[in-house]
Design a protein around this motif. Structure first.
Motif, PDB file in Angstrom:
ATOM      1  N   SER A 201       0.858  -1.188   0.000  1.00  0.00           N
ATOM      2  CA  SER A 201       0.000   0.000   0.000  1.00  0.00           C
ATOM      3  C   SER A 201       0.896   1.241   0.000  1.00  0.00           C
ATOM      4  O   SER A 201       2.083   1.142   0.327  1.00  0.00           O
ATOM      5  N   PRO A 202       0.352   2.382  -0.355  1.00  0.00           N
ATOM      6  CA  PRO A 202       1.183   3.599  -0.349  1.00  0.00           C
ATOM      7  C   PRO A 202       1.848   3.838   1.000  1.00  0.00           C
ATOM      8  O   PRO A 202       3.023   4.207   1.064  1.00  0.00           O
ATOM      9  N   GLU A 203       1.081   3.603   2.099  1.00  0.00           N
ATOM     10  CA  GLU A 203       1.673   3.873   3.412  1.00  0.00           C
ATOM     11  C   GLU A 203       2.794   2.889   3.753  1.00  0.00           C
ATOM     12  O   GLU A 203       3.778   3.265   4.389  1.00  0.00           O
TER      13      GLU A 203
ATOM     14  N   ALA B  77       5.865   4.101   2.004  1.00  0.00           N
ATOM     15  CA  ALA B  77       6.464   5.243   2.704  1.00  0.00           C
ATOM     16  C   ALA B  77       7.235   4.763   3.927  1.00  0.00           C
ATOM     17  O   ALA B  77       8.340   5.223   4.201  1.00  0.00           O
ATOM     18  N   ARG B  78       6.650   3.820   4.657  1.00  0.00           N
ATOM     19  CA  ARG B  78       7.308   3.339   5.876  1.00  0.00           C
ATOM     20  C   ARG B  78       8.556   2.534   5.565  1.00  0.00           C
ATOM     21  O   ARG B  78       9.496   2.495   6.354  1.00  0.00           O
TER      22      ARG B  78
ATOM     23  N   PHE C  41       9.927   7.735  -0.811  1.00  0.00           N
ATOM     24  CA  PHE C  41       9.356   9.071  -0.648  1.00  0.00           C
ATOM     25  C   PHE C  41       9.111   9.699  -2.003  1.00  0.00           C
ATOM     26  O   PHE C  41      10.000   9.738  -2.855  1.00  0.00           O
ATOM     27  N   LEU C  42       7.900  10.196  -2.202  1.00  0.00           N
ATOM     28  CA  LEU C  42       7.594  10.931  -3.429  1.00  0.00           C
ATOM     29  C   LEU C  42       7.439  12.406  -3.090  1.00  0.00           C
ATOM     30  O   LEU C  42       6.575  12.778  -2.296  1.00  0.00           O
TER      31      LEU C  42
ATOM     32  N   TYR D 129       1.139  18.674  13.166  1.00  0.00           N
ATOM     33  CA  TYR D 129       0.489  17.404  13.537  1.00  0.00           C
ATOM     34  C   TYR D 129       0.722  16.357  12.461  1.00  0.00           C
ATOM     35  O   TYR D 129       1.009  15.189  12.735  1.00  0.00           O
ATOM     36  N   PHE D 130       0.539  16.813  11.240  1.00  0.00           N
ATOM     37  CA  PHE D 130       0.685  15.923  10.099  1.00  0.00           C
ATOM     38  C   PHE D 130       2.094  15.324  10.055  1.00  0.00           C
ATOM     39  O   PHE D 130       2.277  14.113   9.925  1.00  0.00           O
TER      40      PHE D 130
ATOM     41  N   ALA E 264       2.715  12.838  12.829  1.00  0.00           N
ATOM     42  CA  ALA E 264       2.065  11.554  12.548  1.00  0.00           C
ATOM     43  C   ALA E 264       2.881  10.763  11.533  1.00  0.00           C
ATOM     44  O   ALA E 264       3.087   9.550  11.676  1.00  0.00           O
ATOM     45  N   ALA E 265       3.380  11.461  10.518  1.00  0.00           N
ATOM     46  CA  ALA E 265       4.148  10.786   9.475  1.00  0.00           C
ATOM     47  C   ALA E 265       5.464  10.251  10.038  1.00  0.00           C
ATOM     48  O   ALA E 265       5.814   9.080   9.848  1.00  0.00           O
TER      49      ALA E 265
ATOM     50  N   ALA F  73       4.859   7.326  12.337  1.00  0.00           N
ATOM     51  CA  ALA F  73       4.437   6.118  11.611  1.00  0.00           C
ATOM     52  C   ALA F  73       5.659   5.409  11.034  1.00  0.00           C
ATOM     53  O   ALA F  73       5.794   4.184  11.104  1.00  0.00           O
ATOM     54  N   VAL F  74       6.559   6.202  10.471  1.00  0.00           N
ATOM     55  CA  VAL F  74       7.771   5.630   9.880  1.00  0.00           C
ATOM     56  C   VAL F  74       8.693   5.059  10.963  1.00  0.00           C
ATOM     57  O   VAL F  74       9.216   3.948  10.840  1.00  0.00           O
TER      58      VAL F  74
ATOM     59  N   GLN G 212       9.847  17.702   4.336  1.00  0.00           N
ATOM     60  CA  GLN G 212       9.267  16.417   4.751  1.00  0.00           C
ATOM     61  C   GLN G 212      10.233  15.281   4.450  1.00  0.00           C
ATOM     62  O   GLN G 212      10.395  14.345   5.234  1.00  0.00           O
TER      63      GLN G 212
ATOM     64  N   LEU H  79      11.715  12.600   7.085  1.00  0.00           N
ATOM     65  CA  LEU H  79      11.389  11.176   6.996  1.00  0.00           C
ATOM     66  C   LEU H  79      12.590  10.306   6.624  1.00  0.00           C
ATOM     67  O   LEU H  79      12.537   9.082   6.730  1.00  0.00           O
TER      68      LEU H  79
END
Lengths: 252, 458
Positions: A71-73, A76-77, A81-82, A97-98, A101-102, A105-106, A158, A162
Motif C-alpha cells: 500500500s502507499p503507506e 512510505a514506511r 518518498f515521493l 500534527y501531520f 504523525a508521518a 508512523a515511519v 518532509q 522522513l
C-alpha cells in the motif's frame, strides 16, 4: 535498491508506460527526463502507489521486496518518498500534527520509539534549516495558502524529516524561480548519501545543474529511449527532445 | 427494525398519527395549565390559551409543508412524551461536571427538563445594568416586562404555538445600554429521565440594549435516553449591540429536538451565531435573522455531524430589510452511516435594502454510501445594488488528499479520520470561546474514522 523490469502501466485502459527497465543502486542519482506526455509522472505515481494505475505487466523490486504489492503507506514506511509535483493543500490539518504523525508512523515501522513533543520539535528546527523554511508555515494547515516555492520546500523538508532510502522528485523544479530552485537543490544535495537513492523526474535540465545525476534516462512514449551520463542532459538542453524521440521510434 | 421515518415514507398515512399527537399535547396542556408560570396573570393565561388553540388548529407540520418536506415527524407522532412539570428532585452536581465549559468562568444557569435549578445555577456577579434570571420568575412576578417579546409575530409552525402554550422556563437576559459582559453566559438544558419520556418546552429571551456586548452559550445535553426538546430563543439586538451566540446540541441518540433562534437586529448591530448539532435522533434547527437597521452584520456559522440513523435539518433565514447589511453563512455537515442531512438557506433582500452583501456556503462530507443530504439555497432578491453569492457542495473525502497523507506513511483509516477532523476545523476556528472549541474538537475527534489514532495526532 530499485529494479524496474518490463513495466507496463495503463490508465483507464490506455497504455501509458510500455516496458520500462531501470535499475537504481544505493547512493546513485538518476534523472528521468522527457517531453510532456511521455509518462514521467505516471512512473512517479506508480512507484508511490497511487490508485488508478493498472500495472499490466512487469515488476518493481525495492530493497528486495515486491514494491507493487505494498500500500502507499507501507511504501512510505519502507523508505520510499515521493516529492509531489503538485503538493496537495489539506485545509484544517495542521502541518506540525501531520508531520509528527508521518514521522512516528515511519519510526514505529522501523522499530524506533515515537518521538515526544520536545524531541520532535528539535528535529523540526534542525531540518527546517535545510530548506530555510519559515516557522509560521508549521502552524498553518498542510500546504494551505503556501506559495509554489513554499510548497516545494515543504516537500523537501518532509523528505529531510522522513529520511527515505529512495526519494522520487517529481518535477520538483517546475514553477520555481532560480533562488527557490537553489534552496530546494541544496536541500536535496544535503540529503545525498551512500545509502540513499534519488530518482529525479524533470522536463528541464536546469535542475540537474544543481543536483548532478550519475545517469540520465530519456523517456518517450512510455519507454526509455536513451540513457547516458550527465552530458546527455546537456545535449537535450541544446537540441530539444525531437531527435532522441525519433531515434527511439526507429529503434522500436 | 425499520425506523419510524422509513415507515412513514413507505406510505403509512402520517395524518392520523400526528392528529393523535396533537390531541395528546392539548390534553397535556389541560393537565398542566394551572401550574404553569404566570398562570396567576390573566394576560399570560389568555396568551397560553390562544397558543394552544392555534396549535390545535395548525397541528404539526406535515410532508406537504414546503419547509418540512424532508423531515418526517414520525418519531414525535408515535411517542407520547409527557410534558415535564417542575422536577421533584435536583440532579447531583457531579452529574453536571461533564457539561461545563472547562476552565472558563461563566454566568451559569442550569435547567432540568426546562425548569431552572436554583441549586445548580451559578449566575455569579453581573455588572450593573445586566439582568440574568429565570423567565418563569418573570412570568410569575412581572410578565409585563417580557410580554412585548413573548408573542411571536407570526407562528411558522405548530411547534412555536406548542411552545408558547406550554413554556416552562428558560433564560431571561437583559443588557442595558453599554453593558459589556466579560464572562460568557452558559445556559445548560439538561434532560433527565422520568417514568415516561419527557418533553421540555424552553423559551429564552435575550434583549441587548444599545452598544451592549455579550457571549451566550446554550448547551442541550441529556442524562435521559429518550426525550423531546422544543426550544425557542428570541434575541433582540438594539443599535450597536454585539452578541456571540452558541447553540450546542449534544443530546442523546434517541432525543428529538426542535428549536428556533430568532434574532432581530438594529442598526450597526453584530450577531455571530454558532450552531453545532451533534446528537439526537431527529434535530430540526431554524436560525432566523432579521436585519432591521442599516449596517447590521450577521454571521451564521454551523456544523452538523451525524451517523447511524440520525436526521438533522437546518433551516436558516436571513432577512435583509435595510441598506448596507452584511450576512455570512458558513455551514458544514459530516454524515456517516445511514444518516440524513437537510440544509435550506434562505436569504431575502427586501426592496430598498441596497448595498446588501451576503454570502452563503454549505459543504457536506459524506462518509458512507448510505448517508444522504439535501441542500438548497433560496435567494429572493428585490433590490438591484447588492452582492449575494451562494454555494453548496456534497462530496466524499478528496482522493488526492488521502493519497498525500498515505504517501507519508499515515495509514488509510487514520488519514480518513484526520481529513474528516480537518473538514470541520474552519467552522470551529470561527468560534471565539476557547473552551467551546476544545469541547467540540474532542467530540469530533471521538467520532471520526480511526478515532483512537487521530486523538494521538491532533
Amino acid at each position: 535498491m530499485l529494479e524496474i523490469r518490463e513495466l507496463h502501466v495503463a490508465v483507464e485502459g490506455k497504455e501509458i508506460l510500455r516496458g520500462i527497465d531501470l535499475t537504481v543502486g544505493a547512493g546513485e542519482v538518476h534523472a528521468v527526463m522527457g517531453p510532456n506526455g511521455s509518462g514521467k509522472s505516471t512512473l512517479s505515481h506508480v512507484l508511490a502507489g497511487r490508485e488508478g494505475y493498472e500495472v499490466t505487466r512487469g515488476s518493481v523490486t525495492y530493497a528486495g521486496k515486491d514494491l507493487l504489492a505494498m500500500s502507499p503507506e507501507e511504501r512510505a514506511r519502507e523508505g520510499v518518498f515521493l516529492a509531489f509535483q503538485y503538493p496537495v493543500e489539506i485545509p484544517g490539518v495542521n502541518n506540525t500534527y501531520f508531520l509528527k504523525a508521518a514521522v512516528n508512523a515511519v519510526r514505529k515501522h522501523r522499530g524506533l520509539d515515537e518521538l515526544d513533543a520536545m524531541d520532535f520539535m528539535q528535529l523540526v528546527r534542525e531540518k527546517m534549516k535545510v530548506v530555510k523554511m519559515k516557522d509560521d508555515l508549521l502552524k498553518r494547515s498542510v500546504n494551505e495558502g503556501f506559495s509554489g516555492g513554499e510548497k516545494k520546500r515543504n516537500e523537501i523538508f518532509q523528505m529531510a524529516m522522513l529520511e527515505p532510502q529512495l526519494a522520487i522528485l517529481d518535477e520538483t523544479d517546475s514553477g520555481l524561480d532560480i533562488d527557490a530552485l537553489k534552496i530546494v537543490a541544496e536541500g536535496v544535495n544535503s540529503l545525498r548519501s551512500p545509502e540513499r537513492a534519488l530518482l529525479v523526474v524533470t522536463h528541464y535540465q536546469r535542475l540537474l545543474d544543481y543536483i548532478v545525476p550519475d545517469r540520465v534516462h530519456v523517456l518517450a512514449n512510455g519507454r526509455i529511449v536513451k540513457s547516458g551520463d550527465r552530458s546527455l542532459a546537456l545535449e537535450l538542453e541544446k537540441r530539444g527532445y525531437g531527435w532522441v524521440v525519433e531515434q527511439g521510434a526507429v529503434a522500436a | 427494525m425499520m425506523s419510524s421515518f422509513t415507515q412513514l415514507e413507505s406510505g403509512a398515512a402520517p395524518g392520523g398519527e400526528l392528529d393523535g399527537a396533537v390531541a395528546h399535547y392539548v390534553q397535556e396542556y389541560r393537565r398542566l395549565a394551572a401550574g404553569l408560570p404566570g398562570s396567576g396573570h390573566e394576560r399570560v393565561r389568555a396568551l397560553r390559551q390562544w397558543a394552544i388553540d392555534r396549535f390545535s388548529a395548525m397541528g404539526f407540520p406535515g410532508p406537504r409543508d414546503e419547509h418540512w418536506k424532508y423531515t418526517r415527524l414520525g418519531g414525535i407522532a408515535k411517542r407520547r412524551f409527557r410534558v415535564a412539570g417542575r422536577p421533584a428532585a435536583d440532579v447531583g452536581r457531579e452529574e453536571l461536571a461533564g457539561f461545563l465549559l472547562e476552565g472558563t468562568e461563566c454566568h451559569r444557569l442550569v435547567f432540568i427538563n426546562g425548569w431552572q435549578s436554583a441549586l445548580l445555577s451559578d449566575p455569579g456577579r453581573l455588572p450593573e445594568g445586566a439582568v440574568l434570571g429565570s423567565l418563569a420568575h418573570i412570568l410569575s412576578d412581572s410578565p409585563d416586562l417580557v410580554e412585548p417579546w413573548l408573542v411571536p409575530a407570526e407562528l411558522r409552525s405548530g411547534f412555536e404555538a406548542l411552545n408558547a402554550a406550554l413554556v416552562a422556563d428558560g433564560a431571561w437576559l437583559y443588557l442595558g445600554r453599554g453593558v459589556v459582559l466579560e464572562r460568557p453566559v452558559h445556559l445548560i438544558f439538561l434532560s433527565v429521565g422520568g417514568d415516561e419520556p419527557q418533553s421540555s418546552q424552553v423559551r429564552n429571551l435575550i434583549v441587548a440594549g444599545p452598544n451592549s456586548q455579550a457571549q451566550v452559550v446554550e448547551s442541550y445535553v441529556s442524562l435521559a435516553t429518550e426525550h423531546f426538546t422544543n426550544t425557542i430563543t428570541t434575541i433582540v439586538l438594539e443599535e450597536g449591540a454585539g452578541l456571540e451566540h452558541y447553540k450546542l446540541q449534544e443530546e442523546s441518540e434517541r432525543a428529538l429536538h426542535v428549536g428556533r433562534i430568532d434574532v432581530r437586529q438594529g442598526r450597526d448591530s453584530r450577531f455571530r451565531s454558532h450552531a453545532a448539532s451533534l446528537g439526537g435522533e431527529l434535530s430540526r434547527h431554524d436560525v432566523a435573522a432579521s436585519l432591521e437597521g442599516e449596517g447590521a452584520e450577521c454571521v451564521l456559522n454551523g456544523l452538523y455531524m451525524v451517523e447511524g440513523r440520525q436526521h438533522v435539518d437546518f433551516h436558516t433565514n436571513v432577512e435583509h430589510r435595510e441598506p448596507h447589511g452584511t450576512s455570512r453563512e458558513y455551514y458544514k455537515g459530516i454524515l456517516g452511516g445511514r444518516s440524513r442531512g437537510v440544509f435550506n438557506g434562505r436569504v431575502h433582500v427586501h426592496p430598498g435594502a441596497q448595498r446588501t452583501d451576503s454570502e452563503q456556503s454549505n459543504k457536506n462530507l459524506l462518509l458512507s454510501r448510505d448517508a444522504e443530504v439535501d441542500t438548497k439555497p433560496e435567494l429572493e432578491i428585490y433590490a438591484d445594488d447588492v452582492k449575494c453569492s451562494h454555494g453548496a457542495t456534497v462530496g466524499q473525502l478528496d482522493p488526492d488528499m488521502l493519497f498525500y497523507l498515505r504517501a507519508r506513511g499515515i495509514d488509510e483509516a487514520a488519514a480518513r479520520g484526520l481529513l474528516t477532523y480537518g473538514f470541520a476545523q474552519d467552522v470551529i476556528e470561527r468560534m471565539g470561546i476557547e473552551a467551546v472549541r476544545a469541547r467540540l474538537e474532542s467530540v469530533i475527534v471521538s467520532r471520526v474514522p480511526d478515532a483512537e489514532h487521530v486523538k494521538g495526532i491532533v
